[in-house]
Design an enzyme around this catalytic site. Sequence first.
Site, mmCIF file in Angstrom:
data_model
loop_
_atom_site.group_PDB
_atom_site.id
_atom_site.type_symbol
_atom_site.label_atom_id
_atom_site.label_comp_id
_atom_site.label_asym_id
_atom_site.label_seq_id
_atom_site.Cartn_x
_atom_site.Cartn_y
_atom_site.Cartn_z
ATOM 1 N N GLY A 1 -6.937 0.317 3.069
ATOM 2 C CA GLY A 1 -8.005 1.228 3.470
ATOM 3 C C GLY A 1 -7.676 2.061 4.678
ATOM 4 O O GLY A 1 -6.698 2.814 4.671
ATOM 5 N N ARG B 1 0.837 -1.199 0.000
ATOM 6 C CA ARG B 1 0.000 0.000 0.000
ATOM 7 C C ARG B 1 0.872 1.249 0.000
ATOM 8 O O ARG B 1 2.091 1.185 0.176
ATOM 9 C CB ARG B 1 -0.900 0.014 1.242
ATOM 10 C CG ARG B 1 -0.126 0.001 2.545
ATOM 11 C CD ARG B 1 -0.997 0.353 3.733
ATOM 12 N NE ARG B 1 -0.313 0.085 4.989
ATOM 13 C CZ ARG B 1 0.596 0.880 5.542
ATOM 14 N NH1 ARG B 1 0.970 1.988 4.917
ATOM 15 N NH2 ARG B 1 1.160 0.556 6.696
ATOM 16 N N GLY B 2 0.225 2.399 -0.165
ATOM 17 C CA GLY B 2 0.926 3.652 -0.008
ATOM 18 C C GLY B 2 1.147 3.958 1.466
ATOM 19 O O GLY B 2 0.744 3.210 2.347
ATOM 20 N N CYS C 1 3.331 6.672 10.666
ATOM 21 C CA CYS C 1 3.132 7.310 9.360
ATOM 22 C C CYS C 1 4.304 8.211 8.976
ATOM 23 O O CYS C 1 4.175 9.052 8.095
ATOM 24 C CB CYS C 1 1.819 8.093 9.322
ATOM 25 S SG CYS C 1 0.365 7.087 9.676
#
EC number: 2.3.1.181
Length: 265
Positions: free
Chosen positions: A197, A73-74, A215
């Site tokens: 998601g 995923r990103g 993050c």
Amino acid sequence: MSELRFVRMGFGADAVEYQEAWDEQRRVHAARFADEVPDTVILLEHPPVYTAGRRTEDSERPLDGTPVIDVDRGGKITWHGPGQLVGYPIQKLPRPVDVVAHVRRLEEAIIRACAEFGLETTRVEGRSGVWVLGDPVEQRPALAGLSLDFDPRLTDEEFDPRLNGPEYAPSNAGQRREDRKIAAIGIRVAKGVTMHGFALNVNPDNKWFDRIIPCGIRDAGVASLAGELGLDVTIEEVLPVLEKHLRDVLENADPRPRVIDRASA
């Protein structure tokens, strides 16, 4: 968009191992691409696990050697675990896909769900996810006795908040009155169908985030619905509310292909 199907895969004692959920995502993704199933949102809770998106740097991973699952995923590294409501919307979008618009729709549904519980959340420019805003910088308390103008997280390239105790811990961002993320979003689009998601912190132990740079953001932290409200909010209570707003936002959306400026291409 087409009618959404919700799949509640497992919570609490039936929390779903990350690899099992990842296998199910790929199965549903293939079925959605072939138009064998409608747009589907998988909802679940994971046992404790760290996952790292493609842009994660070594300096953001756990220092103690805790295993990390690298995913396609990103975004960067995050944590999933008990008390966190995870959703994997698997939707077919028009091509060329507008990824940003998809992320904004997920954010909007989560913002509405939080508001129904009495918590005001928002977006932060340049940072995906859903946030609880802190005080203006000049009104925040001094950090470890230092003026915020000299916050080492921003000015010292060798400073590592993972090594510097509770003053800098992401889980204590609320006490420092900083911006704090209550829901992380990281997605991938393959063959025009979305994967991965969001993860909404309902009532987790946010100290799990203190082992990493969540993050990849060093000057903010994490929050939870229960912690911000000072109430014993549960995933069981949040599930139907979030489903309602996901259905409202995603089913009523009018997704359009990303506009390509041929003149500047």
